[in-house]
Design a protein around this motif. Structure first.
Motif, PDB file in Angstrom:
ATOM      1  N   ASN A  44     -58.784  31.070 -72.902  1.00 42.05           N
ATOM      2  CA  ASN A  44     -57.806  30.235 -72.203  1.00 42.05           C
ATOM      3  C   ASN A  44     -57.072  30.911 -71.051  1.00 42.05           C
ATOM      4  N   ARG A  46     -58.128  32.966 -68.623  1.00 39.97           N
ATOM      5  CA  ARG A  46     -58.957  32.904 -67.411  1.00 39.97           C
ATOM      6  C   ARG A  46     -58.837  34.132 -66.520  1.00 39.97           C
ATOM      7  N   ARG A 171     -47.812  19.547 -74.120  1.00 38.77           N
ATOM      8  CA  ARG A 171     -49.000  19.691 -73.272  1.00 38.77           C
ATOM      9  C   ARG A 171     -48.593  20.328 -71.947  1.00 38.77           C
ATOM     10  N   GLY A 172     -49.623  20.656 -71.173  1.00 33.98           N
ATOM     11  CA  GLY A 172     -49.398  21.175 -69.827  1.00 33.98           C
ATOM     12  C   GLY A 172     -48.475  22.373 -69.829  1.00 33.98           C
ATOM     13  N   VAL A 175     -46.235  23.296 -72.879  1.00 38.06           N
ATOM     14  CA  VAL A 175     -46.801  23.856 -74.128  1.00 38.06           C
ATOM     15  C   VAL A 175     -45.931  24.997 -74.626  1.00 38.06           C
TER      16      VAL A 175
ATOM     17  N   TYR B 186     -57.938  20.011 -77.523  1.00 39.30           N
ATOM     18  CA  TYR B 186     -58.195  21.079 -76.572  1.00 39.30           C
ATOM     19  C   TYR B 186     -59.697  21.121 -76.278  1.00 39.30           C
ATOM     20  N   CYS B 342     -53.807  19.512 -70.806  1.00 43.47           N
ATOM     21  CA  CYS B 342     -53.584  19.853 -72.215  1.00 43.47           C
ATOM     22  C   CYS B 342     -52.791  21.142 -72.351  1.00 43.47           C
ATOM     23  N   GLY B 343     -52.814  21.977 -71.294  1.00 41.97           N
ATOM     24  CA  GLY B 343     -52.040  23.213 -71.345  1.00 41.97           C
ATOM     25  C   GLY B 343     -52.778  24.368 -71.966  1.00 41.97           C
ATOM     26  N   GLN B 344     -54.057  24.201 -72.222  1.00 43.57           N
ATOM     27  CA  GLN B 344     -54.778  25.311 -72.856  1.00 43.57           C
ATOM     28  C   GLN B 344     -55.031  26.452 -71.874  1.00 43.57           C
ATOM     29  N   CYS B 345     -55.650  26.161 -70.736  1.00 45.86           N
ATOM     30  CA  CYS B 345     -56.000  27.269 -69.851  1.00 45.86           C
ATOM     31  C   CYS B 345     -55.070  27.320 -68.634  1.00 45.86           C
TER      32      CYS B 345
END
Lengths: 562, 440
Positions: A44, A46, A171-172, A175, B186, B342-345
């Motif tokens: 996640n 990156r 989310r986003g 989080v 996710y 989603c805020g994962q990456c």
């Protein structure tokens, strides 16, 4: 063997390895936040985006399997641009409160910001705000704004401890991490999340705000919380231990250690009120400080007054091999055959991760060093019996608060004519003692301990004592030697007058007309390696930082064990 | 013009009417073929996915392992959350049995004994409608264990409707699988792809609702018939969804390659007030927009739109007239992707919020020319660096709207950057526990 090329360097890899693993095994560091060698891949953060020849898009090195002939660029223009972009993204909402952040100095984000980021941000908007100072559990504090959502802590709880307690919510860029409803981050290993957290989002409540990390010295040691012998680093400032962190050793504890070992194995060492400074002799009802020399003399003279079968020597699974070996040697020379040590088993303590039911660090070593009844001698339970019967009148006890953990022994000890005790702190046993010697704690001396699997590991002095260790690397890593001299004001603080048990024993033996000549702890270890098959050929240098297994006395040559 | 997906037959959604009109005959026919034959026919028909990526459906099926000791799964993606898209719900409402029949054939082709239809939670009504149709199919012995007797075959499959909980990201196929599994929505890191490692680690195929609804007619009429409809490289009909400044918004089933101008003026009845078209998004809000003066001669199919620097997406055409405030539109689109990231990456999590904050400034007149360049740069930094395609979905509208309407945007911003840095020091903020408590 199959090879890949990373930035022009050809390296071999094992089948099934990802690019980042292959690189790591070959000493190439590809920057990463979310990847951890012991956790599942989440991909996640990156930041490990790299360019691979013939692949249209950049790939993440943590999740891309190495393939024979693969050519990887971590510093091509595309890869650098992507990494800079990711670093900029991570930093836009990060509070950049490094000056007040505990992680500063050992922060992956800080390091990468220096190493890989352009150094300025184009972000002019207000940062996203989140909860700060949230106690997730008894030991861990959470700062939502510093969090970079790498999910390492979540995966640690799920996969290593197998107690899912943390999860993402929202989310986003909203989080954040919370505990499951009605749950706390409260497991036996919870503080490991503060080690693997790449930023200052999760901090150790016991340590936070105590010190900047660069103001502390670190010394490689071994945890004494149980017989696992987790490799650890002891962090010291102003001669006080401020925290203990796990040190990687795949043969013992991997990257982890339990909260018990981390929190409960150093506070007694710092505690000035209960530390035994120097030697004490009981006069009337109170213990009176005495010169070391007169205490040695007193101990020897008193011992000489009793018949050998009226005396028992008790070693300790908390003491080093060297201490125990010397006690056994003196007992033999002096003719005392009542020799044993007390085992401390707590069936409720062990688990199938690291913790062991044997809550002492060196019962293996105590036994190996020869702490066992001699000919016609008695074991501990019989010794207690004989004390109650009035047959045994003297006990010489090494570093173990037996009166605390064994009420029967406490009762018996009260009947003794002479109780000589080596101890780090005042405790129930020293209360009963007639002569007390202030012993150096494991964080203050050189020595070795053997864990339950038979791995011989070194401990080293992290804290300076009034009498310096004579060995060359004695206090090599302590702040005193690293940054200054003993005349600096901070080196004058919190100095305790204690000695390693083997030094005390040697001095007492001298008064018993048994002359021993050891300058440093390793002298004793070298003698042990000559006399004890399992330690044959070992020295401190061979033990190194990670220790070695004892030699299997029947068929395993030492070379293989190494 | 023949309608394949939404035939104009009264009460076609009722099982009796559907069967009377030859319903479930395609399934019967399909079951006489081998699984390879069905995959081959669908491959040859050229049927491409209708969910956005326009991937060849038959080819996707062929990725499923022929032999596996694990169960195989089929997921039907009815999450339909892309702004401007509302085609799948027409199928749920007006032609559910053709979807169910398509599922039976597909499940047979890939040998999946369990199928999930994932429908967005907001579609309460359509979930009920489809459930009714599914119940009818079950009670007629067309689905489940009984289909073995009904069709006289050794294969059977069960179909379950799974209701989403309101996240756009769950329309991304790997998030969709996580969602079905009960995990957080996710996306998964790919590879491994679903055909190797899908639902519960088992081989899985995920297709769009409209894609699957196309399958029964292909089996019934043969692949050659289908491949001749519309554009050869993207054959069949497409459910175009017209919305925005259009006189007759709605779903229009037309052959692929229909002219965009025909869609707007011939079928959609033109723009209200006969205003000029300023901008058209051809395939749902995440697709690159076209300028009003670019749309002449644009054909609506995957290959033709690619040539114009955009994509067919879900076929949701959003028309904007000359009085539209594109800055507001873009800010609204950005808000959607910000809300749904989603805020994962990292790039998408942080970048969507950054773009929105800049765009909100632009809307309130506090933007500068530099901000336009910054927006494009941020969008470029997201694109290609994320786990899933939502990165592109969030980046493209911003990147292409600004580059294609640069003149328009430049008129809306000042030439100089007037902004003070806005970050507040948060030491004074209310915190979870007071500092006093902490010190004790």
């Amino acid at each position: 063997m199959a090879t890949i090329t990373i930035d022009g360097k050809k390296i071999e890899f094992k089948s099934g390895q990802t690019i980042i693993q292959a690189a790591k095994d070959n000493g190439i560091n590809i920057p990463h936040f979310c990847w951890h060698p012991k956790l599942s891949i989440s991909g996640n953060c990156r930041v490990c985006l790299v360019e691979v020849a013939k692949m249209p898009k950049l790939v993440i090195a943590c999740a891309t399997l190495a393939a024979d002939g693969m050519v990887v660029f971590t510093n091509s223009e595309k890869a650098v641009n992507a990494r800079n972009a990711v670093m900029e993204f991570i930093l836009i909402n990060h509070p950049l409160d490094c000056p007040i952040c505990d992680e500063a100095g050992e922060c992956k984000l800080q390091e990468y910001a220096y190493d890989y980021s352009v150094g300025e941000s184009r972000f002019k908007e207000e940062k996203q705000h989140k909860e700060k100072r949230v106690p997730l559990g008894p030991n861990v504090m959470f700062d939502g704004e510093r969090c970079i959502s790498c999910s390492r802590c979540i995966r640690f709880c799920d996969e290593i401890v197998k107690e899912p307690q943390l999860t993402f919510v929202q989310r986003g860029d909203r989080v954040t991490i919370v505990t499951y409803p009605g749950k706390e981050l409260d497991n036996d290993y919870s503080l490991n999340v503060t080690d693997i957290c790449p930023v200052g989002a999760l901090t150790n409540r016991d340590f936070r705000f105590k010190s900047r990390v660069w103001e502390m010295s670190t010394t490689k040691s071994v945890c004494t919380g149980c017989s696992r012998g987790c490799n650890s680093d002891i962090w010291v400032r102003n001669n006080l231990i401020l925290r203990i962190t796990p040190r990687e050793n795949e043969k013992v504890n991997s990257y982890w250690m339990c909260d018990h070992g981390r929190l409960n194995t150093f506070k007694n060492i710092n505690q000035l009120e209960t530390r035994i400074n120097g030697a004490f002799i009981k006069e009337g009802l109170s213990h009176v400080p005495t010169e070391w020399e007169s205490a040695y003399r007193k101990a020897a003279n008193e011992l000489k007054k009793y018949a050998k079968d009226e005396i028992a020597f008790i070693g300790s699974p908390f003491a080093t091999n060297e201490d125990n070996y010397l006690l056994a040697k003196i007992a033999k020379n002096f003719g005392v055959s009542n020799l044993d040590f007390m085992r401390h088993e707590n069936p409720a303590f062990g688990d199938d991760i690291l913790k062991r039911n044997d809550i002492t660090p060196n019962s293996f070593g105590a036994e190996l060093a020869g702490i066992r009844p001699g000919k016609n001698g008695f074991a501990l339970s019989e010794i207690i019996q004989k004390i109650n019967d009035g047959k045994i009148k003297v006990v010489y006890l090494l570093e173990d608060d037996i009166a605390e953990s064994n009420p029967e022994a406490a009762e018996a000890f009260a009947k003794l004519k002479l109780l000589i005790v080596h101890s780090v702190n005042f405790n129930k046993t020293t209360d009963l003692a007639h002569i007390i010697f202030g012993a150096a704690a494991y964080a203050e001396k050189n020595g070795t301990m053997i864990n339950f699997e038979g791995r011989v590991q070194r401990i080293r002095p992290a804290v300076a004592l009034a009498t310096p260790d004579k060995s060359l690397d004695g206090q090599k890593l302590s702040r005193q030697d690293k940054f200054g001299t003993e005349y600096d004001s901070w080196a004058q603080k919190n100095i305790k007058d204690a000695l390693p048990s083997w030094t005390i024993l040697m001095n007492v033996a001298k008064e018993l007309d048994f002359r021993l000549k050891y300058n440093i702890a390793e002298d004793i270890f070298l003698e042990m390696s000559k006399n004890i098959d399992a330690l044959n050929g070992l020295n401190y240098n061979i033990l190194g930082e990670l220790g070695v297994p004892v030699k299997d006395s029947i068929n395993q040559p030492l070379a293989k064990a190494l | 013009m023949e309608k394949i997906v939404l035939p104009e037959i009264k009460d076609y959604h009722l099982i009796d009417v559907y069967i009377k009109n030859g319903g479930y005959e395609s399934a019967k026919k399909a079951f006489t073929f081998s699984t390879d034959e069905i995959i081959d026919q669908v491959k040859k028909s050229g049927l491409r996915g209708r969910g956005g990526a326009a991937f060849l459906a038959g080819l996707k099926w062929s990725f499923m392992p022929k032999s596996s000791d694990k169960p195989k799964y089929l997921c039907i993606n009815g999450d339909e959350s892309e702004p401007g898209s509302f085609k799948d719900r027409q199928i749920f409402e007006y032609n559910p049995h053709q979807l169910i029949e398509g599922i039976l054939i597909t499940a047979y082709a890939i040998q999946a004994n369990t199928c999930y239809i994932y429908i967005r939670g907001e579609y309460h009504k359509w979930i009920k409608l489809l459930q009714k149709a599914l119940d009818d199919a079950y009670s007629n012995g067309l689905v489940g264990e009984k289909m073995k007797d009904t069709f006289g075959i050794g294969f059977c499959t069960n179909i379950y409707i799974h209701k989403g909980a309101g996240a756009y990201i769950c329309g991304e196929e790997s998030s969709l699988m996580n969602s079905i599994e009960g995990q957080r929505g996710y996306p998964r890191v790919k590879p491994p792809f679903p055909a190797q490692n899908g639902l519960w680690g088992c081989p899985t195929t995920i297709n769009n609702v409209e894609t699957i609804t196309n399958v029964p007619p292909i089996i019934k009429n043969g692949w050659e018939w289908f491949s001749k409809i519309g554009e050869p490289k993207h054959p069949g009909t497409i459910l175009y969804g017209l919305s925005g400044h259009i006189n007759k918004p709605g779903i229009y089933e037309l052959p692929s390659g229909t002219l965009l101008t025909d869609l707007i003026y011939k079928y959609g009845g033109g723009v209200p007030g006969d205003k000029k078209v300023l901008c058209v998004i051809p395939g749902g809000s995440s697709m690159p927009p076209l300028r009003g003066d670019q749309i002449e001669g644009v054909k609506m199919d995957a290959e033709s739109l690619k040539a114009y620097g955009t994509a067919i997406g879900t076929g949701g055409v959003i028309v904007m007239d000359e009085d539209t405030d594109l800055v507001k539109i873009l800010a609204r689109i950005a808000k959607f992707y910000y809300h749904e990231s989603c805020g994962q990456c990292t790039p998408c999590r942080e970048g969507t919020g950054w773009m929105l904050k800049i765009l909100n400034r632009l809307v309130s007149g506090e933007g500068s020319v530099k901000d336009l360049d910054l927006l494009v740069s941020v969008a470029n930094n997201i694109e290609g660096n994320t786990i899933c395609a939502l990165g592109e979905a969030a980046a493209w509208p911003v990147k292409f709207m600004i580059t294609r309407f640069r003149d328009y945007f430049e008129k809306r911003v000042s030439s100089e950057n007037i902004l003070p840095v806005r970050n507040k020091v948060h030491s004074m903020r209310n915190t979870a526990i007071s500092i006093d408590t902490e010190q004790n």
